[in-house]
Design an enzyme around this catalytic site. Structure first.
Site, PDB file in Angstrom:
ATOM      1  N   ARG A 120      52.942  47.481  65.766  1.00 16.98           N
ATOM      2  CA  ARG A 120      54.301  47.062  65.408  1.00 16.98           C
ATOM      3  C   ARG A 120      55.003  48.188  64.658  1.00 16.98           C
ATOM      4  O   ARG A 120      55.978  48.737  65.109  1.00 16.98           O
ATOM      5  CB  ARG A 120      54.250  45.756  64.595  1.00 16.98           C
ATOM      6  CG  ARG A 120      55.589  45.023  64.492  1.00 16.98           C
ATOM      7  CD  ARG A 120      56.455  45.540  63.374  1.00 16.98           C
ATOM      8  NE  ARG A 120      55.804  45.514  62.079  1.00 16.98           N
ATOM      9  CZ  ARG A 120      56.281  46.150  61.024  1.00 16.98           C
ATOM     10  NH1 ARG A 120      57.389  46.890  61.090  1.00 16.98           N
ATOM     11  NH2 ARG A 120      55.617  46.121  59.865  1.00 16.98           N
TER      12      ARG A 120
ATOM     13  N   HIS B  50      57.998  52.410  65.710  1.00 16.28           N
ATOM     14  CA  HIS B  50      59.102  53.228  65.206  1.00 16.28           C
ATOM     15  C   HIS B  50      58.944  54.695  65.601  1.00 16.28           C
ATOM     16  O   HIS B  50      59.926  55.402  65.835  1.00 16.28           O
ATOM     17  CB  HIS B  50      59.172  53.144  63.674  1.00 16.28           C
ATOM     18  CG  HIS B  50      59.706  51.857  63.142  1.00 16.28           C
ATOM     19  ND1 HIS B  50      60.990  51.412  63.374  1.00 16.28           N
ATOM     20  CD2 HIS B  50      59.112  50.907  62.366  1.00 16.28           C
ATOM     21  CE1 HIS B  50      61.183  50.261  62.760  1.00 16.28           C
ATOM     22  NE2 HIS B  50      60.056  49.924  62.144  1.00 16.28           N
TER      23      HIS B  50
ATOM     24  N   SER C 199      58.756  50.421  51.660  1.00 15.07           N
ATOM     25  CA  SER C 199      59.351  50.867  52.922  1.00 15.07           C
ATOM     26  C   SER C 199      59.745  52.330  52.934  1.00 15.07           C
ATOM     27  O   SER C 199      59.830  52.945  54.001  1.00 15.07           O
ATOM     28  CB  SER C 199      60.581  50.017  53.248  1.00 15.07           C
ATOM     29  OG  SER C 199      60.310  48.647  53.101  1.00 15.07           O
TER      30      SER C 199
ATOM     31  N   HIS D 232      51.958  46.839  51.461  1.00 15.84           N
ATOM     32  CA  HIS D 232      52.166  47.647  52.668  1.00 15.84           C
ATOM     33  C   HIS D 232      52.759  48.983  52.229  1.00 15.84           C
ATOM     34  O   HIS D 232      53.885  49.040  51.728  1.00 15.84           O
ATOM     35  CB  HIS D 232      53.141  46.886  53.580  1.00 15.84           C
ATOM     36  CG  HIS D 232      53.590  47.627  54.799  1.00 15.84           C
ATOM     37  ND1 HIS D 232      53.191  47.284  56.072  1.00 15.84           N
ATOM     38  CD2 HIS D 232      54.449  48.675  54.965  1.00 15.84           C
ATOM     39  CE1 HIS D 232      53.773  48.066  56.964  1.00 15.84           C
ATOM     40  NE2 HIS D 232      54.537  48.930  56.315  1.00 15.84           N
TER      41      HIS D 232
END
Length: 339
Positions: A15, A19, A169, A196
């Site tokens: 996933r 990107h 992020s 994450h």
């Protein structure tokens, strides 16, 4: 924390890695890697467009395969691993979630900007009603204080989230930043907490270890760090480091190393590296996925991409605001022309 903490590894290679290849992974790539990660004992494998189900579009990139094709392919390849996907309200709808669960998705993550947990309420409730595990995600978590993140996570658990996850992020955190935030969140909620990381400052593995030490029990990581810009926490390195610390993951490290070798050969043109644009993205606290549009805008306007990232950081631009990038580059060009 004891020396034998159990850590669940959540693998978004199929996933978040999208990107890095403009969301163009094909069925054979998805099938082969999912099967290898499953054989290594990776407990959760996340699949979809980089921005989640329902996001394939001209604005953020069209996928080679439909959501149905990606999820069905991965589901067939996973004999043991749980299948996960991600959704962002505004891109995906409840109908997309219902369809994902029908195709065999076990875990659905609902992601929102770090101060906007309220937009997850309807979707988290729908996921619970469908019988899948509902998880809440806060993006760009460096843009909120530990207390604010704790409050937002508490809101999501109130909406039905069975786990909450903080996304770094932009790859902006240092270990102390992670410790403060995970500590605050674990004190505020009674569900598992996940982390994450992104690797813009080469701190993703260290930050992940700090998250475990602060109480996180799920850590995200991608094979070879496959992801936008400088990439994500490197999966096989993370598992090896956790083992050195004595933590259990239930993963066969040798088979995982083989899966990472496979990923490098078949999924990516080259493993992610920390180049100057990835570095300034992390320093400025700007979403890693902005690298390519920033480079394009900087070249078009004749300005330095470093300056564009710094300006985007000053403006506190977040994912979904890609249209601000060319405006920022034009503003910088005008300033330089006026000097």
């Amino acid at each position: 924390m004891t020396a034998q903490t159990t850590v669940t590894v959540h693998d978004p290679t199929l996933r978040d890695g999208q990107h890095a290849v403009r969301h163009q992974l094909d069925a054979e790539q998805i099938r082969t890697y999912a099967a290898a990660a499953d054989a290594a004992g990776v407990p959760v494998i996340e699949v979809g467009h980089g921005n989640g189900i329902g996001a394939s579009s001209l604005q953020v990139g069209r996928t080679r395969l439909s959501d149905d094709e990606m999820l069905a392919t991965a589901r067939e390849a996973c004999a043991h691993s749980r299948l996960a996907t991600l959704m962002l309200p505004g891109w995906a709808t409840t109908a997309d979630v219902r369809n994902a669960v029908r195709l065999g998705v076990d875990v659905v993550r609902v992601a929102a900007h770090c101060t906007e947990a309220s937009v997850t309420e309807r979707h988290l409730g729908a996921i619970r009603e469908l019988g899948a595990e509902a998880q809440g995600v806060l993006l760009m978590s460096h843009m909120a204080s530990p207390g604010e993140l704790a409050e937002q996570c508490a809101l999501m658990t109130g909406y039905g989230a069975q786990a909450v996850c903080l996304f770094d992020s932009a790859g902006h955190f240092l270990p102390d930043d992670v410790t403060a935030r995970i500590t605050a969140v674990t004190a505020a909620v009674d569900v598992p907490v996940a982390f994450h990381g992104h690797n813009n400052l080469a701190m993703a593995v260290a930050n992940s270890v700090a998250a475990v030490e602060a109480g996180a029990r799920t850590i995200d990581a991608c094979a070879r760090g496959f992801g936008a810009g400088a990439g994500n926490t490197q999966l096989e390195v993370l598992v090896a480091v956790l083992e050195r610390y004595g933590h259990r993951t239930g993963i066969d490290l040798r088979r995982l190393a083989d899966a990472a070798d496979l990923a490098e050969r078949t999924l990516m043109p080259a493993p992610p590296t920390i180049d100057s644009t990835s570095l300034v993205s992390g320093l400025a606290g700007v979403f890693s996925g902005f690298k390519k549009p920033v480079l394009a805008a900087a070249e078009s306007e004749g300005v330095h991409p470093w300056d564009v990232f710094v300006e985007l950081g000053r403006l506190r631009v977040i994912a979904g605001q890609e249209d601000v990038i060319p405006d920022a580059a034009r503003s910088l060009a005008s300033l330089e022309a006026g000097r």
